[in-house]
Scaffold this motif. Structure first.
Motif, mmCIF file in Angstrom:
data_model
loop_
_atom_site.group_PDB
_atom_site.id
_atom_site.type_symbol
_atom_site.label_atom_id
_atom_site.label_comp_id
_atom_site.label_asym_id
_atom_site.label_seq_id
_atom_site.Cartn_x
_atom_site.Cartn_y
_atom_site.Cartn_z
ATOM 1 N N PRO A 87 0.805 -1.260 0.295
ATOM 2 C CA PRO A 87 0.054 0.063 -0.033
ATOM 3 C C PRO A 87 0.895 1.373 0.019
ATOM 4 O O PRO A 87 2.036 1.004 0.409
ATOM 5 N N ALA A 88 0.365 2.356 -0.466
ATOM 6 C CA ALA A 88 1.152 3.556 -0.728
ATOM 7 C C ALA A 88 1.474 3.968 0.783
ATOM 8 O O ALA A 88 0.940 3.818 1.679
ATOM 9 N N GLY A 89 2.996 4.403 0.617
ATOM 10 C CA GLY A 89 3.440 4.862 1.830
ATOM 11 C C GLY A 89 4.478 4.018 2.685
ATOM 12 O O GLY A 89 5.086 4.508 3.616
ATOM 13 N N ASP B 194 0.311 3.020 9.013
ATOM 14 C CA ASP B 194 1.717 3.445 9.233
ATOM 15 C C ASP B 194 2.607 2.229 9.251
ATOM 16 O O ASP B 194 3.630 2.297 9.134
ATOM 17 N N MET B 195 2.021 1.026 9.795
ATOM 18 C CA MET B 195 2.741 -0.228 9.593
ATOM 19 C C MET B 195 2.013 -1.427 9.486
ATOM 20 O O MET B 195 0.882 -1.372 9.413
ATOM 21 N N LEU B 196 2.340 -2.462 8.722
ATOM 22 C CA LEU B 196 1.569 -3.573 8.265
ATOM 23 C C LEU B 196 2.456 -4.844 8.365
ATOM 24 O O LEU B 196 3.678 -4.824 8.000
ATOM 25 N N THR B 197 1.977 -5.875 8.999
ATOM 26 C CA THR B 197 2.295 -7.072 9.312
ATOM 27 C C THR B 197 1.703 -8.122 8.311
ATOM 28 O O THR B 197 0.774 -7.948 7.909
ATOM 29 N N ALA C 291 6.962 -10.561 7.534
ATOM 30 C CA ALA C 291 7.415 -9.171 7.445
ATOM 31 C C ALA C 291 6.619 -8.153 8.053
ATOM 32 O O ALA C 291 5.593 -8.297 8.275
ATOM 33 N N LEU C 292 7.284 -7.078 8.619
ATOM 34 C CA LEU C 292 6.572 -6.017 8.739
ATOM 35 C C LEU C 292 7.049 -4.970 7.972
ATOM 36 O O LEU C 292 8.183 -4.347 7.771
ATOM 37 N N LEU C 293 6.238 -4.249 7.442
ATOM 38 C CA LEU C 293 6.243 -3.002 6.690
ATOM 39 C C LEU C 293 5.976 -1.859 7.139
ATOM 40 O O LEU C 293 5.169 -1.646 8.023
ATOM 41 N N VAL C 294 6.875 -0.643 7.130
ATOM 42 C CA VAL C 294 7.008 0.502 7.917
ATOM 43 C C VAL C 294 6.753 1.700 6.993
ATOM 44 O O VAL C 294 7.646 1.636 5.919
ATOM 45 N N SER C 295 6.014 2.737 7.073
ATOM 46 C CA SER C 295 6.186 3.813 6.521
ATOM 47 C C SER C 295 7.325 4.661 6.667
ATOM 48 O O SER C 295 8.121 4.547 7.484
ATOM 49 N N ASP C 296 7.613 5.492 5.710
ATOM 50 C CA ASP C 296 8.830 6.273 5.735
ATOM 51 C C ASP C 296 8.732 7.327 6.819
ATOM 52 O O ASP C 296 9.725 7.361 7.252
ATOM 53 N N ILE D 96 12.760 6.342 13.110
ATOM 54 C CA ILE D 96 13.581 5.043 13.957
ATOM 55 C C ILE D 96 14.913 5.025 13.712
ATOM 56 O O ILE D 96 15.750 4.671 14.467
ATOM 57 N N ALA D 97 15.120 5.337 12.237
ATOM 58 C CA ALA D 97 16.728 5.383 11.758
ATOM 59 C C ALA D 97 17.396 6.506 12.388
ATOM 60 O O ALA D 97 18.664 6.182 12.867
ATOM 61 N N ASP D 98 16.780 7.822 12.835
ATOM 62 C CA ASP D 98 17.690 8.698 13.495
ATOM 63 C C ASP D 98 17.899 8.330 14.952
ATOM 64 O O ASP D 98 18.914 8.481 15.517
#
Length: 456
Positions: free
Chosen positions: A106-108, A281-284, A298-303, A309-311
């Motif tokens: 899904p978008a995002g 915002d997240m999708l399992t 898998a866990l898909l994560v929005s940008d 999380i990266a910061d």
């Protein structure tokens, strides 16, 4: 010799502890031992053939005999049987699978982290919710909201999200940070004369009131299956997720879609979220990710979430999370080939082609005296049984009405799943029109037989 009397069955009874099973009853009745599979069929050790009408546990989406997936697994085992993905390591199957998943997402949703089960994906999502809110200076937003009758897994955290009482009995209290709100089941939870739109509006108001009473500053995320699977194939009422997400956005609460059952075509859409209007915002996902040929999730994560999380991982010197087998090369290679097969078979179009007859047949059974509600979408459906159709009164638990119907079907070569007063079904996505009619005919006959056996 019956399967229960075979040497293999006796070894199973003696040494194998079965999950989601009455263990003392298992000692008496023993297992149905499945020896092999072919298409949508499985065969027991005596050679009886069954239509596997539940795709195992919602997961064998491409059936039980796909040499192409077996060959990919074998080839990958010979080439690279294991490699970790911690600390700047990776490998081709994981990198390619991540890219392919995002291409279908899904978008995002822009990033993927891998695990071995749906429960682990849910646990990862819970941790990311806390990590995210802590990083943006809101560490108090650690509480989670799920729904009654939801199913999110069996680890300590995932089972705490799960809203099924049998998953909590005997294990102590669920984690205190989980709040359960009303199940969106109009048949059981709607008020007299209430429309789907009215019901959705009421549930959204109840959700907002729950958030306000708990304190919006304490709520981090709302977890929801697009269609509630193990809870009984509960479809959301019209407008439900649009109204729910408006409330969540108002209070900066993340929306987590649990697509472990609904993903990869089950609903007639690639993702269940697309069928019901979720913007996650997240999708399992799991189960259909590899068509059950390998354990992977898998866990898909929005940008938006990933950047935070990266910061934070840089500020803290690393992301303190991961699983030994996350992104396992054999599982990833099989999952990648599974996604390619979905595209080549155009599995979503196939589901849309055969689902109308399946759902029409299920709806036709709503008039049966034992059936209170018939419901479903795509290739998932349920019949909820009642003792009194007018009053919607359930049968006494000891009657085990759904199990009675399931037992008759098993005798006749159809495997479906009894969950309380509900019989659920989710056949492999490759099922054809004739096989669907075989299930529907057997189901109608089983209902009549059980009803006849209940008469004084």
């Amino acid at each position: 010799m019956t399967a229960h009397g075979s040497e293999l069955a006796q070894r199973d009874i003696a040494h194998h502890l079965h999950p989601q099973t009455n263990l003392r009853l298992h000692e008496q009745v023993g297992p149905l031992l499945i020896e092999r599979g072919e298409g949508i069929y499985v065969f027991d050790e005596q050679g009886q053939r069954f239509i596997e009408g539940m795709s195992g546990l919602w997961c064998a989406t491409l059936g039980f005999s796909q040499p192409r997936l077996a060959e990919v697994a074998y080839s990958q085992m010979l080439k690279l049987p294991y490699q970790q993905t911690f600390a700047h390591r990776s490998h081709g199957p994981a990198a390619d699978l991540a890219a392919e998943l995002i291409a279908h997402a899904p978008a995002g949703l822009d990033k993927v982290v891998f695990q071995s089960s749906g429960s682990e994906a849910i646990d990862t999502a819970i941790k990311f919710v806390r990590y995210y809110h802590t990083a943006i200076g809101k560490p108090g937003k650690s509480r989670l909201i799920a729904r009654q009758r939801s199913y999110h897994g069996t680890t300590l955290a995932a089972s705490s999200l799960t809203g099924l009482p049998n998953m909590h009995k005997g294990w102590g209290e669920p984690l205190a940070d989980v709040i359960h709100v009303r199940c969106p089941h109009l048949y059981r939870q709607g008020l007299p004369g209430e429309t789907e739109a009215d019901f959705s509006e009421r549930l959204a108001k109840e959700l907002e009131q729950t958030i306000l009473e708990a304190g919006p500053e304490t709520i981090g995320a709302f977890f929801a299956e697009p269609v509630m699977g193990t809870g009984g194939v509960i479809l959301p009422p019209a407008g439900y997720f649009a109204k729910v997400q408006a409330v969540l956005r108002k209070y900066d609460i993340l929306m987590i879609a649990d697509e472990v059952i609904c993903g990869f075509g089950r609903t007639g859409h690639y993702w269940g979220s697309q069928a019901v209007g979720i913007e996650p915002d997240m999708l399992t996902c799991a189960k259909g990710l590899s068509a059950a040929f390998q354990p992977i999730s898998a866990l898909l994560v929005s940008d938006r979430v990933y950047q935070v999380i990266a910061d934070q991982s840089q500020a803290l010197g690393g992301l303190g999370h991961g699983y030994t087998y996350g992104g396992h090369p054999v599982a990833a290679a099989v999952a990648l080939e599974t996604l390619r097969m979905y595209d080549e078979l155009d599995i979503v179009s196939h589901v849309r082609e055969v689902a109308p007859a399946f759902q029409a047949g299920i709806q036709a059974l709503a008039s049966h005296p034992l059936v209170g509600e018939a419901r479903g979408i795509g290739l998932m459906a349920a019949l909820e049984f009642v003792a009194d159709k007018e009053a919607r009164t359930s049968f006494p638990a000891e009657v085990k009405i759904a199990q009675q119907v399931s037992n008759v079907l098993q005798r006749d070569g159809i495997l479906l799943r009894a969950l309380g007063d509900t019989l659920v079904m989710a056949p492999p996505l490759i099922i054809d029109a004739d096989q669907i009619q075989t299930i529907l005919k057997a189901l109608a006959q089983a209902l009549d037989e059980v009803q006849a056996g209940m008469r004084p």
